[in-house]
Design a protein around this motif. Structure first.
Motif, short mmCIF file in Angstrom:
data_model
loop_
_atom_site.label_atom_id
_atom_site.label_comp_id
_atom_site.label_asym_id
_atom_site.label_seq_id
_atom_site.Cartn_x
_atom_site.Cartn_y
_atom_site.Cartn_z
N PRO A 1 42.39 34.05 26.87
CA PRO A 1 42.58 34.88 25.68
C PRO A 1 42.31 36.35 25.98
CG PRO A 1 40.49 33.72 25.53
CD PRO A 1 41.17 33.21 26.77
N PRO A 2 42.77 37.24 25.08
CA PRO A 2 42.66 38.68 25.34
C PRO A 2 41.23 39.23 25.29
CG PRO A 2 43.65 38.29 23.21
CD PRO A 2 43.51 36.96 23.87
N ASP A 3 40.31 38.46 24.75
CA ASP A 3 38.91 38.88 24.79
C ASP A 3 38.15 37.93 25.71
OD1 ASP A 3 37.26 36.93 22.60
OD2 ASP A 3 39.42 37.17 22.24
N GLN A 4 37.23 38.50 26.48
CA GLN A 4 36.51 37.73 27.48
C GLN A 4 35.02 38.03 27.39
OE1 GLN A 4 38.30 35.95 30.51
NE2 GLN A 4 39.52 35.76 28.64
N SER A 5 34.22 37.01 27.68
CA SER A 5 32.77 37.21 27.72
C SER A 5 32.38 37.87 29.04
CB SER A 5 32.05 35.86 27.60
OG SER A 5 32.22 35.11 28.80
N LEU A 6 31.18 38.42 29.08
CA LEU A 6 30.69 39.02 30.31
C LEU A 6 30.64 37.99 31.44
CD1 LEU A 6 27.83 41.29 28.93
CD2 LEU A 6 30.10 41.99 29.70
N THR A 7 30.26 36.78 31.11
CA THR A 7 30.20 35.70 32.12
C THR A 7 31.59 35.40 32.65
OG1 THR A 7 28.25 34.75 31.05
CG2 THR A 7 29.50 33.31 32.53
N GLU A 8 32.58 35.29 31.75
CA GLU A 8 33.95 35.03 32.18
C GLU A 8 34.48 36.16 33.05
OE1 GLU A 8 35.47 32.43 28.31
OE2 GLU A 8 35.46 34.62 28.20
N LEU B 1 36.26 38.22 38.22
CA LEU B 1 36.32 39.37 39.10
C LEU B 1 35.46 39.23 40.36
CD1 LEU B 1 36.23 42.15 36.36
CD2 LEU B 1 38.23 41.28 37.60
N GLY B 2 34.61 38.22 40.36
CA GLY B 2 33.76 38.00 41.53
C GLY B 2 32.70 39.08 41.72
N VAL B 3 32.20 39.60 40.60
CA VAL B 3 31.13 40.60 40.66
C VAL B 3 29.98 40.14 39.76
CG1 VAL B 3 32.67 42.54 41.20
CG2 VAL B 3 32.17 41.99 38.83
N SER B 4 28.85 40.79 39.89
CA SER B 4 27.68 40.37 39.12
C SER B 4 27.88 40.64 37.63
CB SER B 4 26.43 41.10 39.60
OG SER B 4 26.46 42.46 39.18
#
Length: 153
Positions: free
Chosen positions: A37-44, A49-52
């Motif tokens: 979906p067009p909105d994503q959680s910080l975890t997602e 992106l493979g970053v912290s």
């Protein structure tokens, strides 16, 4: 993310870096433009992106402050973000506002230089004239952009 999306995200990271942002900022913004979906959680976002999660949180807040992304309501406590339409136009408005402020500073610089310093005056005048030239059509440009978007939407 599939391979073409990864390439797009990575290319946008390089572009944002060339524009003075960070690669992660460009990658996050790019992913928000194409994710479903067009909105994503910080975890997602961190996972994709493979970053912290900390890095994503910092960059997401920067994008939010710049008007390029927004935090959306969520039934959970986790922050979710999505792209804001018109984000690049907002960035340009901020940049033009800085140019307008620069004119005052350049005028001050010219006022402290006497006619006995033609080389220095010339450099300041060249910069001032360029900024003034860029700004003279900025309001009209944004109006034309608005009309263009209305016609194509």
């Amino acid at each position: 993310m599939n391979l073409p999306e990864i390439e797009f995200v990575d290319r946008m990271g390089l572009i944002m870096e060339r524009l003075g942002g960070t690669r992660t900022m460009g990658r996050l913004y790019a992913w928000l433009m194409v994710c479903d979906p067009p909105d994503q959680s910080l975890t997602e976002l961190a996972t994709e992106l493979g970053v912290s999660k900390t890095a994503v949180s910092t960059v997401a807040r920067q994008l939010e402050l710049s008007g390029m992304a927004e935090r959306v309501p969520s039934s959970t406590r986790e922050h979710r973000y999505r792209v804001v339409a018109g984000g690049w136009a907002q960035i340009m408005r901020v940049q033009f506002a800085i140019l307008k402020q620069s004119l005052d500073t350049l005028d001050f610089g010219l006022s402290i230089l006497g006619d006995d310093r033609p080389g220095q005056r010339s450099r300041l005048e060249d910069t001032r004239e360029f900024f003034a030239f860029i700004l003279q059509d900025s309001d009209e440009m944004f109006e034309r952009w608005k009309e263009y978007r209305e016609k194509t939407s």
